[in-house]
Design a protein around this motif. Structure first.
Motif, PDB file in Angstrom:
ATOM      1  N   ILE A 193       0.772  -1.249  -0.144  1.00 10.42           N
ATOM      2  CA  ILE A 193       0.096   0.263   0.231  1.00 10.42           C
ATOM      3  C   ILE A 193       0.855   1.141   0.328  1.00 10.42           C
ATOM      4  O   ILE A 193       2.175   1.075  -0.078  1.00 10.42           O
ATOM      5  CB  ILE A 193      -1.080  -0.411   1.470  1.00 10.42           C
ATOM      6  N   ASP A 194       0.477   2.219  -0.568  1.00 11.11           N
ATOM      7  CA  ASP A 194       1.081   3.175  -0.478  1.00 11.11           C
ATOM      8  C   ASP A 194       0.815   4.559   0.694  1.00 11.11           C
ATOM      9  O   ASP A 194      -0.593   4.912   0.677  1.00 11.11           O
ATOM     10  CB  ASP A 194       0.704   3.923  -1.846  1.00 11.11           C
ATOM     11  N   PHE A 195       1.578   5.256   0.741  1.00  9.50           N
ATOM     12  CA  PHE A 195       1.011   6.187   2.143  1.00  9.50           C
ATOM     13  C   PHE A 195       2.590   6.932   2.993  1.00  9.50           C
ATOM     14  O   PHE A 195       3.273   6.739   2.536  1.00  9.50           O
ATOM     15  CB  PHE A 195       0.801   5.456   2.775  1.00  9.50           C
ATOM     16  N   ASN A 196       2.520   7.916   3.513  1.00  9.55           N
ATOM     17  CA  ASN A 196       3.126   8.494   3.842  1.00  9.55           C
ATOM     18  C   ASN A 196       3.905   8.001   5.164  1.00  9.55           C
ATOM     19  O   ASN A 196       3.271   8.049   6.263  1.00  9.55           O
ATOM     20  CB  ASN A 196       2.608  10.166   4.238  1.00  9.55           C
ATOM     21  N   LEU A 278      -3.988  -1.120   9.841  1.00  8.69           N
ATOM     22  CA  LEU A 278      -3.069  -2.820  10.998  1.00  8.69           C
ATOM     23  C   LEU A 278      -1.626  -2.790   9.952  1.00  8.69           C
ATOM     24  O   LEU A 278      -0.364  -2.671  10.193  1.00  8.69           O
ATOM     25  CB  LEU A 278      -3.235  -3.596  11.178  1.00  8.69           C
ATOM     26  N   LYS A 279      -2.367  -3.110   8.554  1.00  8.86           N
ATOM     27  CA  LYS A 279      -1.386  -3.050   7.075  1.00  8.86           C
ATOM     28  C   LYS A 279      -0.301  -1.838   7.379  1.00  8.86           C
ATOM     29  O   LYS A 279       1.326  -2.012   7.402  1.00  8.86           O
ATOM     30  CB  LYS A 279      -1.782  -2.815   5.731  1.00  8.86           C
ATOM     31  N   LYS A 280      -0.527  -0.257   7.108  1.00  9.12           N
ATOM     32  CA  LYS A 280       0.738   0.559   7.426  1.00  9.12           C
ATOM     33  C   LYS A 280       1.461   0.268   8.837  1.00  9.12           C
ATOM     34  O   LYS A 280       2.567   0.542   8.019  1.00  9.12           O
ATOM     35  CB  LYS A 280      -0.403   1.847   7.472  1.00  9.12           C
ATOM     36  N   LEU A 281       0.596  -0.200   9.629  1.00  2.00           N
ATOM     37  CA  LEU A 281       1.794  -0.068  11.072  1.00  2.00           C
ATOM     38  C   LEU A 281       2.744  -1.567  10.962  1.00  2.00           C
ATOM     39  O   LEU A 281       3.461  -1.246  11.018  1.00  2.00           O
ATOM     40  CB  LEU A 281       0.619  -0.583  12.202  1.00  2.00           C
ATOM     41  N   ILE A 282       2.581  -2.304   9.930  1.00  2.00           N
ATOM     42  CA  ILE A 282       3.263  -3.333   9.433  1.00  2.00           C
ATOM     43  C   ILE A 282       3.821  -2.956   8.515  1.00  2.00           C
ATOM     44  O   ILE A 282       5.766  -3.747   8.825  1.00  2.00           O
ATOM     45  CB  ILE A 282       2.689  -5.000   9.619  1.00  2.00           C
ATOM     46  N   ASN A 283       3.382  -2.149   8.184  1.00  3.78           N
ATOM     47  CA  ASN A 283       4.729  -1.722   6.451  1.00  3.78           C
ATOM     48  C   ASN A 283       5.861  -0.975   7.261  1.00  3.78           C
ATOM     49  O   ASN A 283       6.760  -0.403   6.634  1.00  3.78           O
ATOM     50  CB  ASN A 283       4.125  -0.875   5.860  1.00  3.78           C
ATOM     51  N   LEU A 284       5.670  -0.057   8.566  1.00  5.96           N
ATOM     52  CA  LEU A 284       6.288   0.831   9.521  1.00  5.96           C
ATOM     53  C   LEU A 284       7.331  -0.086  10.603  1.00  5.96           C
ATOM     54  O   LEU A 284       8.353   0.482  10.216  1.00  5.96           O
ATOM     55  CB  LEU A 284       6.326   1.514  10.158  1.00  5.96           C
ATOM     56  N   ALA A 285       6.972  -0.784  10.445  1.00  6.03           N
ATOM     57  CA  ALA A 285       8.271  -2.069  11.740  1.00  6.03           C
ATOM     58  C   ALA A 285       9.358  -2.596  12.014  1.00  6.03           C
ATOM     59  O   ALA A 285       8.951  -2.413   9.820  1.00  6.03           O
ATOM     60  CB  ALA A 285       6.635  -2.985  12.072  1.00  6.03           C
ATOM     61  N   ASP A 286       9.668  -2.475  11.915  1.00  4.82           N
ATOM     62  CA  ASP A 286      11.560  -2.976  11.779  1.00  4.82           C
ATOM     63  C   ASP A 286      11.294  -4.289  12.132  1.00  4.82           C
ATOM     64  O   ASP A 286      12.652  -5.131  11.833  1.00  4.82           O
ATOM     65  CB  ASP A 286      12.615  -2.460  12.508  1.00  4.82           C
ATOM     66  N   VAL A 287      10.786  -4.947  13.103  1.00  4.53           N
ATOM     67  CA  VAL A 287      10.719  -6.615  13.162  1.00  4.53           C
ATOM     68  C   VAL A 287       8.813  -7.001  13.915  1.00  4.53           C
ATOM     69  O   VAL A 287       8.730  -6.053  14.442  1.00  4.53           O
ATOM     70  CB  VAL A 287      11.627  -6.751  14.180  1.00  4.53           C
TER      71      VAL A 287
END
Lengths: 397, 174
Positions: A193-196, A278-287
């Protein structure tokens, strides 16, 4: 072409746990494979009573039920479910197979099986016995008994992992030759997904902080306390780590544990997040961390792998089967905060290891946990059941 | 008694709970009675027990109805309502319901979840039933005022004579 009827108590956009996503993905792929698919589910938020989603006929029933206890609520909810199913049969036609998910839709499946004389297939996503390592009170005993009856009445049973297969055999008395193991799946495209990212990250952490993410229900078996116990050790080496705990449940209890461990300023409890967040958050995670005590499958690990994030999981249940240690993720001891902290620190420290794990994990998702393969395997089970059913005396009588 | 009266004019089968006669099929007069038990051993409450018994009732009733065509399902009180409504929908038969009393009569001031559940079950039964029989004015009033059942749906029948019930049966059969 087969006509399949799924009975489920949750279906998107209404979600309680992982069951909704599972039925949604399975049903839409089945519809894509030219099967006629009907889903009967609960309407909790004023959604449309009937709609066609990606080729799937979705019927929702309204149920406003007094809750004396969870089981009586479920049994009554099933009354509305079976009535809606009969209406759907009249509109679309008699299905070839009734597919139920967990004991929560067993009473309706049981009624339809006997009234319409159809074969019943069940997928067991979890079992009460495993959640608490035994059944200890009357509520659990009743659920356990209903689960045993679900398996007894099913023509065939689908287990999401080998772990669940053995659980059902030893703890619920299901014959081994009645069980097929078909893992859950994930669609990695859904996570692209595309997001800022900069703006989104501000919600959870400072720009330089590393996000260590837990997602799931905040209940005992998910091991949130084990995760919190690992935090001080991680912070000692990585003071810039930020721990994000996403999901609803016993938040206050875990907040107290975080305070007791002296890490409350480094933890964010987001509460329940919708799908997109939730998808955005998983994409932001390092682990991505999955510290469960009991996990029949562990879809969260697959979600992390789909987003190309390194996953650290406890070696328990289905999780242990998904992850190959040091190849597509790290396995740590279950209920062991120190072991968990070592695993998390390894991937935070070693970028090369992290890249190696995520590359292999993504390949695994594409080859082993894709929905086309799962739908094909499920279809094989249906075909086998229908072949047996068509020859059976039960159908003829 | 009602089934014995009815068996003089029509074919009647009954399904009933009796833990001491599980699985037996007895001919009582001209009525064939199927006895069932509740296979669910662990139940949290009376409501739970009834709801799980309903599963077994539905299994046996479905078996009978798949074997033979029936014109009418006759349910008695809230314990069998959910099952009867679903059978009506599945098999397209008429549903008659005898309300011997209502939860609002038995526990008028109760606000427990149990009472609410029973009332809701009774309301559903009244909503889906084609005819409702009551034995007294008090139950009639309760149905009219507590559950807002249309008056034309309700028939007052005498507990000992059943003429009005038999009349309604005849209407369906004819």
């Amino acid at each position: 072409m087969k006509r399949i009827m799924h009975l489920t108590w949750e279906f998107p956009p209404h979600k309680v746990g992982g069951l909704a996503s599972h039925v949604y993905d399975l049903s839409r792929i089945q519809a894509k494979r030219k099967d006629e698919v009907i889903v009967i589910t609960r309407n909790s938020n004023g959604f449309s009573e009937y709609e066609k989603i990606e080729g799937v006929h979705v019927f929702r029933f309204n149920s406003n039920i007094p809750e004396e206890d969870f089981v009586s609520w479920t049994l009554q909810m099933n009354f509305f479910m079976q009535n809606k199913a009969i209406s759907a049969v009249k509109k679309i036609g008699k299905p070839d197979i009734i597919h139920i998910h967990d004991w929560l839709s067993f009473p309706a499946g049981f009624f339809l099986k006997h009234a319409l004389r159809l074969p019943l297939i069940s997928t067991m996503h979890a079992a009460e016995y495993g959640r608490f390592n035994g059944v200890h009170n009357n509520l659990q005993k009743m659920i356990h008994e209903l689960e045993c009856r679900t398996l007894f009445e099913s023509w065939r049973i689908i287990a999401c992992s080998n772990f669940m297969k053995w659980q059902m055999h030893y703890n619920l008395g299901a014959p081994l030759d009645k069980i097929n193991v078909i893992p859950n799946g994930v669609d990695p495209k859904k996570f692209e997904i595309d997001f800022n990212r900069i703006e989104e990250k501000k919600k959870y952490a400072l720009p330089y902080e590393k996000i260590v993410l837990f997602t799931g229900r905040l209940v005992h078996e998910k091991g949130v306390d084990v995760f919190i116990g690992a935090m001080p050790s991680i912070l000692y080496e990585f003071p810039d780590a930020k721990f994000v705990i996403a999901g609803g449940g016993f938040t206050d209890d875990f907040r107290r544990i975080a305070e007791y461990c002296g890490v409350k300023d480094k933890v964010i409890f987001t509460g329940y997040l919708d799908d997109l967040e939730l998808k955005k958050l998983i994409n932001l995670a390092d682990v991505v961390v999955v510290p469960s005590r009991y996990e029949p499958f562990g879809i969260v690990a697959l979600e992390g792998m789909s987003c190309r994030k390194p996953v650290v999981v406890s070696d328990t249940g289905g999780l242990g089967e998904i992850i190959e240690h040091e190849r597509d993720g790290l396995k740590v001891w279950k209920e062991h905060s120190e072991s968990l902290s070592i695993g998390i620190k390894r991937v935070l420290r070693d970028k090369e290891l992290s890249n190696w794990l995520t590359k292999n994990a993504y390949e695994k998702i594409l080859t082993k946990y894709n929905w086309d393969l799962i739908a094909k395997n499920t279809d094989d089970v249906y075909s086998r059941v229908l072949e047996e059913y068509n020859k059976s005396d039960w159908k003829k009588n | 008694m009602l089934s014995q009266y009815l068996s003089e004019i029509i074919d009647v089968e009954a399904v009933s709970y009796d833990n001491w006669q599980i699985g037996k099929i007895r001919e009582q007069g001209k009525v064939l009675v199927h006895f069932i038990g509740n296979p669910q051993k662990e139940n949290l409450s009376f409501l739970n027990w009834n709801l799980t018994l309903g599963l077994e009732l539905s299994r046996v009733s479905s078996e009978i109805m798949n074997r033979k065509n029936f014109d009418i399902i006759h349910a008695n009180d809230w314990q069998t309502i959910y099952l009867a409504v679903s059978l009506k929908k599945a098999f397209g038969t008429k549903l008659f319901l005898t309300m011997h009393s209502t939860e609002k009569e038995r526990n008028p001031y109760s606000n427990t979840e149990f009472s609410k559940s029973v009332s809701q079950i009774e309301w559903n039964g009244c909503y889906f039933a084609d005819k409702i029989f009551v034995n007294n004015e008090r139950t009639l009033n309760s149905l009219l005022h507590d559950y807002r059942v249309p008056a034309e749906k309700i028939v007052i029948s005498n507990t000992r004579k059943y003429e009005s019930v038999i009349e309604e049966y005849k209407k369906v059969i004819e």
